[in-house]
Motif scaffolding. Structure first.
Motif, PDB file in Angstrom:
ATOM      1  N   UNK A 131       0.840  -1.212   0.000  1.00 43.87           N
ATOM      2  CA  UNK A 131       0.000   0.000   0.000  1.00 43.87           C
ATOM      3  C   UNK A 131       0.870   1.256   0.000  1.00 43.87           C
ATOM      4  N   UNK A 132       1.921   1.257   0.828  1.00 45.27           N
ATOM      5  CA  UNK A 132       2.813   2.415   0.894  1.00 45.27           C
ATOM      6  C   UNK A 132       3.494   2.652  -0.445  1.00 45.27           C
ATOM      7  N   UNK A 133       3.910   1.563  -1.107  1.00 45.10           N
ATOM      8  CA  UNK A 133       4.567   1.688  -2.415  1.00 45.10           C
ATOM      9  C   UNK A 133       3.618   2.294  -3.452  1.00 45.10           C
ATOM     10  N   UNK A 134       2.350   1.876  -3.427  1.00 49.52           N
ATOM     11  CA  UNK A 134       1.374   2.425  -4.369  1.00 49.52           C
ATOM     12  C   UNK A 134       1.160   3.912  -4.110  1.00 49.52           C
ATOM     13  N   UNK A 135       1.094   4.299  -2.824  1.00 51.40           N
ATOM     14  CA  UNK A 135       0.939   5.717  -2.481  1.00 51.40           C
ATOM     15  C   UNK A 135       2.137   6.521  -2.966  1.00 51.40           C
ATOM     16  N   UNK A 136       3.338   5.998  -2.745  1.00 49.02           N
ATOM     17  CA  UNK A 136       4.571   6.680  -3.162  1.00 49.02           C
ATOM     18  C   UNK A 136       4.621   6.860  -4.677  1.00 49.02           C
ATOM     19  N   UNK A 137       4.047   5.908  -5.425  1.00 42.88           N
ATOM     20  CA  UNK A 137       4.097   5.989  -6.884  1.00 42.88           C
ATOM     21  C   UNK A 137       3.323   7.182  -7.441  1.00 42.88           C
ATOM     22  N   UNK A 138       2.472   7.785  -6.609  1.00 44.83           N
ATOM     23  CA  UNK A 138       1.721   8.974  -7.033  1.00 44.83           C
ATOM     24  C   UNK A 138       2.307  10.263  -6.446  1.00 44.83           C
ATOM     25  N   UNK A 139       3.508  10.157  -5.872  1.00 46.74           N
ATOM     26  CA  UNK A 139       4.153  11.315  -5.260  1.00 46.74           C
ATOM     27  C   UNK A 139       5.486  11.627  -5.937  1.00 46.74           C
ATOM     28  N   UNK A 140       5.909  12.871  -5.825  1.00 45.18           N
ATOM     29  CA  UNK A 140       7.240  13.274  -6.287  1.00 45.18           C
ATOM     30  C   UNK A 140       8.193  13.158  -5.101  1.00 45.18           C
ATOM     31  N   UNK A 141       8.484  11.911  -4.733  1.00 48.84           N
ATOM     32  CA  UNK A 141       9.260  11.641  -3.529  1.00 48.84           C
ATOM     33  C   UNK A 141      10.727  11.448  -3.893  1.00 48.84           C
ATOM     34  N   UNK A 142      11.565  12.332  -3.418  1.00 48.58           N
ATOM     35  CA  UNK A 142      12.998  12.263  -3.651  1.00 48.58           C
ATOM     36  C   UNK A 142      13.709  12.291  -2.308  1.00 48.58           C
ATOM     37  N   UNK A 143      15.042  12.182  -2.339  1.00 47.53           N
ATOM     38  CA  UNK A 143      15.802  12.139  -1.084  1.00 47.53           C
ATOM     39  C   UNK A 143      15.704  13.465  -0.335  1.00 47.53           C
ATOM     40  N   UNK A 144      15.440  14.557  -1.046  1.00 51.93           N
ATOM     41  CA  UNK A 144      15.353  15.876  -0.417  1.00 51.93           C
ATOM     42  C   UNK A 144      14.089  16.039   0.426  1.00 51.93           C
ATOM     43  N   UNK A 145      13.014  15.339   0.065  1.00 55.60           N
ATOM     44  CA  UNK A 145      11.760  15.459   0.827  1.00 55.60           C
ATOM     45  C   UNK A 145      11.298  14.113   1.383  1.00 55.60           C
ATOM     46  N   UNK A 146      12.267  13.224   1.633  1.00 56.48           N
ATOM     47  CA  UNK A 146      11.943  11.872   2.080  1.00 56.48           C
ATOM     48  C   UNK A 146      11.262  11.873   3.440  1.00 56.48           C
ATOM     49  N   UNK A 147      11.716  12.732   4.327  1.00 51.98           N
ATOM     50  CA  UNK A 147      11.132  12.776   5.683  1.00 51.98           C
ATOM     51  C   UNK A 147       9.764  13.446   5.702  1.00 51.98           C
ATOM     52  N   UNK A 148       9.628  14.519   4.962  1.00 54.20           N
ATOM     53  CA  UNK A 148       8.371  15.275   4.976  1.00 54.20           C
ATOM     54  C   UNK A 148       7.316  14.677   4.054  1.00 54.20           C
ATOM     55  N   UNK A 149       7.747  13.922   3.054  1.00 53.57           N
ATOM     56  CA  UNK A 149       6.798  13.343   2.096  1.00 53.57           C
ATOM     57  C   UNK A 149       6.694  14.192   0.845  1.00 53.57           C
ATOM     58  N   UNK A 150       6.634  13.536  -0.308  1.00 55.69           N
ATOM     59  CA  UNK A 150       6.575  14.254  -1.573  1.00 55.69           C
ATOM     60  C   UNK A 150       5.175  14.724  -1.908  1.00 55.69           C
ATOM     61  N   UNK A 151       5.074  15.768  -2.717  1.00 54.47           N
ATOM     62  CA  UNK A 151       3.744  16.246  -3.146  1.00 54.47           C
ATOM     63  C   UNK A 151       3.072  15.269  -4.099  1.00 54.47           C
ATOM     64  N   UNK A 152       1.746  15.269  -4.064  1.00 50.84           N
ATOM     65  CA  UNK A 152       0.965  14.395  -4.943  1.00 50.84           C
ATOM     66  C   UNK A 152       1.035  14.927  -6.381  1.00 50.84           C
ATOM     67  N   UNK A 153       1.426  14.056  -7.330  1.00 45.31           N
ATOM     68  CA  UNK A 153       1.553  14.473  -8.737  1.00 45.31           C
ATOM     69  C   UNK A 153       0.731  13.585  -9.672  1.00 45.31           C
ATOM     70  N   UNK A 154      -0.158  12.789  -9.122  1.00 44.56           N
ATOM     71  CA  UNK A 154      -1.030  11.963  -9.951  1.00 44.56           C
ATOM     72  C   UNK A 154      -0.271  10.897 -10.720  1.00 44.56           C
ATOM     73  N   UNK A 155      -0.549  10.818 -12.007  1.00 47.09           N
ATOM     74  CA  UNK A 155       0.047   9.776 -12.857  1.00 47.09           C
ATOM     75  C   UNK A 155       1.345  10.218 -13.527  1.00 47.09           C
ATOM     76  N   UNK A 156       1.938  11.291 -13.055  1.00 43.17           N
ATOM     77  CA  UNK A 156       3.123  11.842 -13.712  1.00 43.17           C
ATOM     78  C   UNK A 156       4.281  10.842 -13.720  1.00 43.17           C
TER      79      UNK A 156
END
Length: 295
Positions: A31-56
């Protein structure tokens, strides 16, 4: 008569550790992996969480040339490995199903290939395929198959073939043991009746053995496809996805996105795509099993 909830409670407590294990180490990561796949999650925002970017992330993956190469290589690798593993495993199972001296000993020796950790196997075959001191080049040159050493792992035309040969060698014993177990469980009365009716060995094999082995072979094929599709260890050890993406496969592509490019959102999208492909294969398997049971 159903037991009361109080009597059933101790039974559920025995199941609780397994349920917690599945939830913590399987369901939650998926479930966490699926959620991450819709985020712009990089090492710079790993702790805070990436913004939602949809299917990008998925759009970027499907537009990536590297993904298309990895997708193609994964299917070539999987289909080729499964074909030769099952065919050779079947032939060996038929051979070891005969009664001859030291049969169990040789069967156990063959199992060593499957029991050896993939890290050791990958390193071993990396040495065997080495262009300078590899045994394979040495043998081929001595029997005059080739004139010059082949850089098996260093050129695009042979790298994937070398990795496929390695995985075939690993998977043959597993397929052989499963098929051999199924062969030994076949009813002997059917073969005795066929022999009395005058059926030869070829007719016995095609008309009796193969139809009876069909459910087992189907299970082996599905399990083999799922296991082989997830290849990572051998690729990492032997080629690292190279040369020039010649051995790039989907799991390794996802690994690169996460731990080389530190683009965890894209890596999550790759992992989700792999999950969907394997789920489709599993659904086909369940459908075929249901169809077989209802027939």
């Amino acid at each position: 008569m159903y037991d009361s909830p109080k009597k059933s409670l101790p039974l559920y407590l025995f199941v609780l550790p397994a349920v917690l294990f599945v939830i913590c180490f399987m369901i939650y990561p998926i479930i966490y992996n699926i959620v991450v796949s819709f985020q712009d999650l990089k090492i710079s925002n790993l702790n805070s969480g990436g913004p939602f970017i949809g299917l990008q992330n998925y759009i970027e993956i499907f537009q990536s040339e590297k993904f298309l190469v990895a997708f193609k290589n994964t299917f070539i690798y999987t289909i080729t490995c499964i074909f030769f593993q099952v065919v050779i495993g079947y032939l060996l199972a038929l051979f070891f199903n005969q009664d001859f001296p030291f049969r169990n000993f040789f069967r156990s020796i063959l199992l060593l290939a499957w029991m050896t950790p993939l890290v050791i196997t990958g390193t071993l075959f990396k040495w065997l395929f080495d262009v300078d001191y590899g045994v394979i080049n040495y043998i081929l040159m001595n029997i005059h198959v080739i004139d010059n050493p082949i850089n098996w792992l260093g050129q695009e035309s042979t790298a994937l073939a070398a990795v496929i040969i390695t995985n075939i060698w690993v998977g043959i014993p597993f397929n052989m043991i499963l098929i051999l177990s199924a062969l030994q469980a076949l009813p002997g009365e059917v073969y005795e009746a066929a022999k009395i009716d005058g059926a030869n060995k070829l007719q016995t094999f095609t008309k009796i053995t193969m139809p009876l082995m069909k459910p087992t072979l189907f299970v082996i094929l599905v399990l083999g496809i799922i296991y082989t599709f997830k290849v990572f260890d051998i690729i990492l050890i032997m080629t690292g996805g190279g040369p020039v993406n010649a051995t790039q496969v989907l799991p390794f592509f996802g690994y690169e996105q996460a731990f080389v490019n530190f683009n965890f959102g894209t890596s999550g999208a790759v992992a989700t795509i792999i999950l969907l492909i394997l789920m489709c294969i599993s659904l086909v398997y369940l459908y075929m099993i249901k169809k077989e049971e209802s027939a």
